[in-house]
Design an enzyme around this catalytic site. Structure first.
Site, PDB file in Angstrom:
ATOM      1  CB  CYS A   1      21.594  17.953  37.385  1.00 39.85           C
ATOM      2  SG  CYS A   1      23.167  17.307  37.918  1.00 39.85           S
ATOM      3  CG  ASP A   2      17.872  17.316  38.983  1.00 41.71           C
ATOM      4  OD1 ASP A   2      17.894  17.279  37.739  1.00 41.71           O
ATOM      5  OD2 ASP A   2      18.157  16.341  39.696  1.00 41.71           O
TER       6      ASP A   2
ATOM      7  CB  CYS B   1      22.818  16.656  40.873  1.00 39.95           C
ATOM      8  SG  CYS B   1      23.800  17.727  39.823  1.00 39.95           S
TER       9      CYS B   1
END
Ligand code: NAP
Length: 305
Positions: free
Chosen positions: A137-138, A134
């Protein structure tokens, strides 16, 4: 403990599940939506959505928030539960969750899907230590660094575009020499100066000490193997449906087979959204399938009464 018998239980509170909930409430059904996570649906992790009519550009998180507000206003009851099993007892469906049992006359499975694992050595070891599924997200952990995105579909190209404005360099490693993503995304990705393609290539191994440091690449045409220094590996090689909880007819990949009324092979059990066998896994298709599933479930429950 007395178990309440609901008309309908919807398992999964993503776009398909909430739309089914909104329709079911409008049909006067006693319905609850069971959701295991505070992050509802893969859509919540999507950076930008540009193909949901009415919104030229909206983040997945915001669209999901709007779905939630709408469902809430319509009177859809969302309950936290991690469903482990759905059992068919004829006129009664039993939903076994970590926090107890639920019963309903009909069930809609809208459990969605999750990213497919690549299945190479090092993938599990370096999860959250350089391996991610992701970019939204990261991605921020890789500011100014070099990353790889694996895959050639819409997800991989979208992930690469997100990462191109964070990382210094993005390599798309794809097992063929053609992308399968839509042409608009392809045009955008080819225009990015810091995105480079490594065609006809697969990752054989992810290597490092504490964190990811390099990958072993193999050219599938020449069989040549090379090591490449890299800080992060983002894997976008498709989706796997969350359908282990129910024993209905599925295809080889585990997607639930339904007819156009969203009926599964078990009477009174329906499926909608990413967990269902289809040709297009999108928010716009998920919501339509949710609506159809709710109408079908309503008709089924009415006939029972
Ligand atoms: P996908 O379209 O199935 O693409 C998966 C990609 O990964 C393909 O390029 C495939 O290669 C590659 N791949 C699969 N297994 C592999 C392996 N073991 N090793 C290396 N490469 C592998 O999956 P997706 O991109 O996750 O998209 C899933 C669905 O969500 C699609 O319906 C897509 O349209 C939708 N989606 C839409 C958007 C959007 O509309 N903006 C964004 C994201 C996702 P091959 O090409 O060789 O098969």
């Amino acid at each position: 403990m007395v178990v309440i018998m609901h008309d309908l239980i919807i398992v999964g509170g993503g776009p398909a599940g909430l739309t089914a909930g909104i329709y079911a409430v409008r049909y006067g059904m006693d319905v609850i939506v069971l959701e295991k996570s505070v992050v509802q649906g893969q859509i919540s992790l999507t950076n930008i959505i540009e193909n949901y009519p009415g919104f030229a550009s909206i983040s997945g998180g915001e669209l999901m928030e709007r779905f939630n507000d709408h469902a809430n206003t319509a009177g859809v009851k969302l309950q936290s539960a991690d469903v482990e099993k759905i059992e068919d007892a004829g006129d009664k469906k039993i939903i076994v969750a970590h926090n107890g049992k639920f019963e309903a006359k009909a069930v809609i499975i809208a459990t969605g899907a999750e990213p497919r694992r690549l299945g190479v050595t090092g993938e599990g070891k370096y999860l959250a230590k350089g391996v991610s599924y992701c970019a939204t997200c990261d991605g921020p952990f890789f500011a100014g660094q070099k990353v790889i995105v694996v895959g050639g579909g819409d997800s991989a190209v979208t992930e690469a575009l997100i990462l191109s404005s964070i990382a210094s360099k993005v390599y798309i490693v794809h097992r063929r020499d053609k992308l399968r993503s839509c042409s608009l995304l392809q045009k955008r990705v080819y225009e990015k100066e810091n995105i480079e393609f490594i065609w006809d290539t697969v990752i054989e191994e992810i290597l490092g000490e504490e964190l990811v440091e390099k990958v072993l690449l193999k050219n599938v045409k020449t069989e040549e193997k090379t090591e490449m220094d890299i800080d992060g590996v983002f894997i976008s090689v498709g989706i796997v449906p969350r359908t282990e909880l129910i024993d209905v007819d599925k295809n080889e990949a585990g997607f639930i087979k339904t007819n156009e009324r969203m009926e599964t092979s078990i009477s009174g059990i329906y499926a909608a959204g990413d967990c269902r066998e289809t040709v297009l896994w999108q928010v716009v298709t998920a919501v339509g399938e949710g609506a159809v599933a709710a109408v079908s479930a309503h008709e089924y429950v009415m006939v029972m009464e």
